[in-house]
Design a protein around this motif. Structure first.
Motif, PDB file in Angstrom:
ATOM      1  N   HIS A 157       0.745  -1.262  -0.069  1.00  0.00           N
ATOM      2  CA  HIS A 157      -0.074  -0.222   0.066  1.00  0.00           C
ATOM      3  C   HIS A 157       0.898   1.246   0.052  1.00  0.00           C
ATOM      4  O   HIS A 157       0.678   2.153  -0.630  1.00  0.00           O
ATOM      5  N   ARG A 158       1.960   1.028   0.743  1.00  0.00           N
ATOM      6  CA  ARG A 158       2.857   2.427   0.961  1.00  0.00           C
ATOM      7  C   ARG A 158       3.640   2.554  -0.579  1.00  0.00           C
ATOM      8  O   ARG A 158       4.068   3.604  -0.637  1.00  0.00           O
ATOM      9  N   ASP A 203      -2.378  10.297  -1.550  1.00  0.00           N
ATOM     10  CA  ASP A 203      -2.698  10.618  -0.494  1.00  0.00           C
ATOM     11  C   ASP A 203      -3.939  11.287  -0.763  1.00  0.00           C
ATOM     12  O   ASP A 203      -4.760  11.281   0.229  1.00  0.00           O
ATOM     13  N   GLU A 206      -6.692   8.516   0.402  1.00  0.00           N
ATOM     14  CA  GLU A 206      -6.187   7.969   1.547  1.00  0.00           C
ATOM     15  C   GLU A 206      -7.603   7.702   2.589  1.00  0.00           C
ATOM     16  O   GLU A 206      -7.814   6.694   3.018  1.00  0.00           O
ATOM     17  N   HIS A 209     -10.727   5.073   1.095  1.00  0.00           N
ATOM     18  CA  HIS A 209     -10.844   3.574   1.201  1.00  0.00           C
ATOM     19  C   HIS A 209     -11.876   2.934   1.898  1.00  0.00           C
ATOM     20  O   HIS A 209     -11.654   3.489   3.191  1.00  0.00           O
TER      21      HIS A 209
END
Length: 332
Positions: A157-158, A203, A206, A209
């Motif tokens: 995910h990062r 971002d 974010e 989700h």
């Protein structure tokens, strides 16, 4: 909202940021790939420093290009509804194979034939059934201290730097022939992919989700102004983090890699052909305009060009079945 783009202006290609109706170029020699290598946090800092501090160019005055030159493109098939419809269209068989549910499946496609919004897409030689595929793609960026190998879903995910719209153009008749050999698709997909209009940084999504990591954003496609299909990205079988993690298993994902979601439900003609039992709506033809819009990302639009007439396919030579080498002449 930070949008990263590439564009042509005054005869040159520039990379940078789009904010509202203006474009802000990076210094000469800086590229989108350099931003991906820097990682998301550093890129957001560069965007804050760049936007408003360099001369703005009106977005209307530039020609947008594909927002990056991908290192690799892995395209998944992550929507169950699409798999069901296309299998009926291509194989004539109803249902979804059990193996689809076991793990995500993808193929590698050609990063050298990526196009941007506004470009004309020619029909490849021998193709009568030109189709589109409505997708979202995740773009991989650098995470400090990570080698991109054997990632967990949380780590993956990062690594998602941002998202862009993807049209995986498809020559369905070529694809049907190729996949009967239990390999491919090759020339059925090799000729074009469209990415764009830009990369929206991760971002921005974010807080959108859901509890399982899916993004419930709308995807839609039109041909000549007529709505063909619409779906939610959250109808994928796996969230993007799990797709990136799976791609990295016993392998590696690197900054600049692109991972497609696969076609959303009702997001291509072949799926509808399978459901309708006929080629309705009809295959794309010269002059058709395909427009895809994804909520929170943007719109790409391409016109279908002419067909390349020369077909370079060469039939195989029949070969003997003998597997024993001829005896060497005596005395040799």
């Amino acid at each position: 909202m930070v949008k990263i783009a590439r564009w042509n202006h005054d005869g040159g290609t520039q990379s940078g940021f789009v904010d509202g109706d203006s474009c802000y170029a990076l210094p000469a020699g800086r590229s989108v790939q350099a931003l991906l290598e820097a990682g998301l946090d550093e890129t957001l800092s560069i965007a804050r420093e760049t936007i408003g501090s360099v001369p703005a160019v009106p977005l209307a005055d530039v020609r947008l290009l594909a927002p990056l030159v991908p290192g690799t493109i892995r395209d998944f098939v992550a929507f169950e509804e699409h798999v069901e419809g296309v299998r009926k269209s291509i194989d004539g068989v109803a249902g979804v194979v059990p193996e689809w549910y076991e793990a995500p499946t993808f193929y590698f496609t050609n990063p050298h034939t990526v196009t941007g919004t506004g470009e004309v897409i020619g029909i490849p030689a021998g193709c009568e059934d030109l189709d589109f595929e409505t997708e979202v793609a995740a773009v991989v960026g650098r995470v400090p201290g990570s080698d991109g190998c054997n990632l967990t879903a949380g780590e993956a995910h990062r690594h998602i730097f941002g998202y862009t719209v993807l049209n995986d153009w498809s020559a369905r008749d070529l694809q049907r022939r190729e996949m009967k050999v239990s390999l491919g698709p090759c020339k059925g997909k090799d000729f074009a992919n469209t990415l764009g209009p830009w990369i929206v940084t991760a971002d921005e999504f974010e807080d959108r989700h859901d509890a399982e990591g899916f993004l419930p954003i709308s995807m839609a496609v039109e041909v000549n102004g007529q709505r063909i299909g619409q779906d939610l990205l959250s109808n994928m079988g796996w969230p993007f983090a799990e797709l990136v993690a799976y791609a990295s298993q016993d392998s590696v994902v690197r900054p600049g890699d692109v991972l497609g979601s696969g076609t959303c439900g009702s997001g291509c003609l072949a799926e509808l052909w399978g459901r309708n039992g006929s080629k309705t709506p009809p295959p794309l033809k010269t002059g058709d305009v395909v427009r895809m819009t994804v909520e929170g990302i943007g719109t790409i639009e391409n016109t279908v060009g002419t067909r390349r007439d020369a077909v370079t396919r060469v039939p195989a030579r029949p070969r003997p079945r003998s597997r024993v080498a001829a005896a060497a002449p005596s005395g040799a």
